[in-house]
Design a protein around this motif. Structure first.
Motif, PDB file in Angstrom:
ATOM      1  N   GLN A  27      -9.411 -16.568  42.275  1.00 40.69           N
ATOM      2  CA  GLN A  27      -9.619 -15.849  43.527  1.00 40.69           C
ATOM      3  C   GLN A  27      -8.347 -15.858  44.348  1.00 40.69           C
ATOM      4  OE1 GLN A  27      -9.741 -17.350  46.817  1.00 40.69           O
ATOM      5  NE2 GLN A  27      -8.890 -19.111  45.740  1.00 40.69           N
ATOM      6  N   GLY A  28      -8.240 -14.856  45.210  1.00 40.70           N
ATOM      7  CA  GLY A  28      -7.074 -14.781  46.069  1.00 40.70           C
ATOM      8  C   GLY A  28      -6.979 -13.435  46.751  1.00 40.70           C
ATOM      9  N   THR A  29      -5.868 -13.230  47.425  1.00 36.55           N
ATOM     10  CA  THR A  29      -5.642 -11.991  48.168  1.00 36.55           C
ATOM     11  C   THR A  29      -5.051 -10.915  47.259  1.00 36.55           C
ATOM     12  OG1 THR A  29      -5.195 -13.363  50.116  1.00 36.55           O
ATOM     13  CG2 THR A  29      -4.558 -11.045  50.244  1.00 36.55           C
ATOM     14  N   PHE A  30      -4.041 -11.252  46.503  1.00 36.26           N
ATOM     15  CA  PHE A  30      -3.397 -10.375  45.525  1.00 36.26           C
ATOM     16  C   PHE A  30      -2.864  -9.091  46.146  1.00 36.26           C
ATOM     17  CE2 PHE A  30      -6.847 -12.715  43.329  1.00 36.26           C
ATOM     18  CZ  PHE A  30      -6.024 -13.689  42.794  1.00 36.26           C
ATOM     19  N   ASP A  31      -2.156  -9.270  47.237  1.00 38.26           N
ATOM     20  CA  ASP A  31      -1.495  -8.163  47.900  1.00 38.26           C
ATOM     21  C   ASP A  31      -0.111  -8.017  47.273  1.00 38.26           C
ATOM     22  OD1 ASP A  31      -1.441  -6.156  49.809  1.00 38.26           O
ATOM     23  OD2 ASP A  31      -0.656  -7.446  51.378  1.00 38.26           O
ATOM     24  N   LEU A  32       0.222  -6.864  46.795  1.00 32.85           N
ATOM     25  CA  LEU A  32       1.485  -6.627  46.100  1.00 32.85           C
ATOM     26  C   LEU A  32       1.598  -7.553  44.878  1.00 32.85           C
ATOM     27  CD1 LEU A  32       3.892  -6.399  49.172  1.00 32.85           C
ATOM     28  CD2 LEU A  32       2.640  -4.550  48.052  1.00 32.85           C
ATOM     29  N   LEU A  33       0.945  -7.180  43.812  1.00 28.49           N
ATOM     30  CA  LEU A  33       0.928  -8.003  42.600  1.00 28.49           C
ATOM     31  C   LEU A  33       2.347  -8.251  42.091  1.00 28.49           C
ATOM     32  CD1 LEU A  33      -2.015  -6.754  40.383  1.00 28.49           C
ATOM     33  CD2 LEU A  33      -1.848  -8.865  41.697  1.00 28.49           C
ATOM     34  N   HIS A  34       2.544  -9.438  41.553  1.00 26.76           N
ATOM     35  CA  HIS A  34       3.845  -9.844  41.038  1.00 26.76           C
ATOM     36  C   HIS A  34       3.643 -10.768  39.841  1.00 26.76           C
ATOM     37  CE1 HIS A  34       3.111 -13.672  43.029  1.00 26.76           C
ATOM     38  NE2 HIS A  34       2.877 -13.009  44.154  1.00 26.76           N
ATOM     39  N   PRO A  35       4.720 -11.136  39.132  1.00 27.22           N
ATOM     40  CA  PRO A  35       4.592 -11.966  37.933  1.00 27.22           C
ATOM     41  C   PRO A  35       3.899 -13.314  38.176  1.00 27.22           C
ATOM     42  CG  PRO A  35       6.761 -10.979  38.001  1.00 27.22           C
ATOM     43  CD  PRO A  35       6.102 -10.673  39.315  1.00 27.22           C
ATOM     44  N   GLY A  36       4.000 -13.860  39.374  1.00 28.07           N
ATOM     45  CA  GLY A  36       3.296 -15.107  39.668  1.00 28.07           C
ATOM     46  C   GLY A  36       1.781 -14.930  39.587  1.00 28.07           C
ATOM     47  N   HIS A  37       1.280 -13.788  40.050  1.00 31.03           N
ATOM     48  CA  HIS A  37      -0.152 -13.509  39.931  1.00 31.03           C
ATOM     49  C   HIS A  37      -0.556 -13.385  38.464  1.00 31.03           C
ATOM     50  CE1 HIS A  37       0.103 -11.610  44.170  1.00 31.03           C
ATOM     51  NE2 HIS A  37      -0.552 -12.764  44.279  1.00 31.03           N
ATOM     52  N   VAL A  38       0.253 -12.660  37.693  1.00 27.19           N
ATOM     53  CA  VAL A  38      -0.056 -12.486  36.272  1.00 27.19           C
ATOM     54  C   VAL A  38      -0.096 -13.844  35.576  1.00 27.19           C
ATOM     55  CG1 VAL A  38       0.714 -11.457  34.089  1.00 27.19           C
ATOM     56  CG2 VAL A  38       0.868 -10.140  36.229  1.00 27.19           C
ATOM     57  N   HIS A  39       0.841 -14.707  35.904  1.00 24.72           N
ATOM     58  CA  HIS A  39       0.869 -16.068  35.337  1.00 24.72           C
ATOM     59  C   HIS A  39      -0.424 -16.814  35.689  1.00 24.72           C
ATOM     60  CE1 HIS A  39       2.494 -19.948  34.117  1.00 24.72           C
ATOM     61  NE2 HIS A  39       2.107 -20.429  35.281  1.00 24.72           N
ATOM     62  N   TYR A  40      -0.844 -16.719  36.941  1.00 25.39           N
ATOM     63  CA  TYR A  40      -2.091 -17.346  37.398  1.00 25.39           C
ATOM     64  C   TYR A  40      -3.271 -16.831  36.589  1.00 25.39           C
ATOM     65  CZ  TYR A  40      -5.975 -18.125  40.802  1.00 25.39           C
ATOM     66  OH  TYR A  40      -7.149 -18.455  41.423  1.00 25.39           O
ATOM     67  N   PHE A  41      -3.373 -15.515  36.423  1.00 25.93           N
ATOM     68  CA  PHE A  41      -4.487 -14.939  35.667  1.00 25.93           C
ATOM     69  C   PHE A  41      -4.453 -15.373  34.203  1.00 25.93           C
ATOM     70  CE2 PHE A  41      -4.141 -11.146  38.762  1.00 25.93           C
ATOM     71  CZ  PHE A  41      -4.944 -11.775  39.686  1.00 25.93           C
ATOM     72  N   GLU A  42      -3.271 -15.403  33.615  1.00 24.37           N
ATOM     73  CA  GLU A  42      -3.170 -15.813  32.210  1.00 24.37           C
ATOM     74  C   GLU A  42      -3.587 -17.264  32.028  1.00 24.37           C
ATOM     75  OE1 GLU A  42       0.908 -14.750  31.428  1.00 24.37           O
ATOM     76  OE2 GLU A  42       0.342 -12.728  30.747  1.00 24.37           O
ATOM     77  N   GLN A  43      -3.147 -18.144  32.927  1.00 18.36           N
ATOM     78  CA  GLN A  43      -3.538 -19.550  32.820  1.00 18.36           C
ATOM     79  C   GLN A  43      -5.035 -19.718  33.063  1.00 18.36           C
ATOM     80  OE1 GLN A  43      -1.167 -22.427  34.920  1.00 18.36           O
ATOM     81  NE2 GLN A  43       0.063 -22.587  33.067  1.00 18.36           N
ATOM     82  N   ALA A  44      -5.567 -18.997  34.032  1.00 17.74           N
ATOM     83  CA  ALA A  44      -7.007 -19.076  34.314  1.00 17.74           C
ATOM     84  C   ALA A  44      -7.801 -18.568  33.107  1.00 17.74           C
ATOM     85  CB  ALA A  44      -7.347 -18.269  35.566  1.00 17.74           C
TER      86      ALA A  44
END
Length: 149
Positions: free
Chosen positions: A14-31
């Protein structure tokens, strides 16, 4: 369930995910690696009170997150009670971002109070892979402002 059937292990991020970036993708992949199905709860703008309000509308942020291959489903968070979607989904794991402001013990206590049995885990962060890679929405906004000033 028979021996040949296996239960799908659901993970919530869960999160805000405003302006997606590689850090978000990393979070999703680990989750996603913590289970079989990844559901991402995208915060409503009205619930974002720990930082500047999001630039993009919640529906837009949800749609962009939902378009990512690693995400099985993206939904909007509840307007008033952030735990309502958790109760509805009944996840096996809640994956927190490495830098999210959440207090794991407080979340676990609230889950117990509501009768939701799931693990709360924090994913690892990652360092930029090259000079100039931005892994934070705040840094992206700062860079835009700096260049547009």
């Amino acid at each position: 369930m028979t021996r040949t059937q296996t239960r799908t292990r659901t993970v919530v991020a869960q999160g805000t995910f405003d302006l997606l970036h590689p850090g978000h993708v990393h979070y999703f992949e680990q989750a996603a690696a913590m289970g079989d199905r990844l559901v991402v709860i995208v915060a409503r703008s009205s619930n974002v009170d720990h930082k500047e309000p999001p630039i993009c509308d919640a529906r837009q942020r949800r749609d962009v997150v939902d378009a990512l291959e690693v995400v099985d489903e993206a939904i909007l968070g509840h307007e008033e009670d952030i735990f309502v979607p958790i109760e509805e989904i009944e996840p096996d794991v809640i994956a927190l971002g490495h830098d999210q402001h959440h207090d794991e013990e407080a979340i676990e206590a609230e889950l117990e109070e509501r009768g939701v049995d799931c693990d709360v885990r924090r994913v690892d962060g990652r360092e930029p892979r090259y000079d100039g890679e931005l892994l934070s929405t705040r840094l992206i906004v700062d860079r835009i402002l700096e260049r547009r000033d």
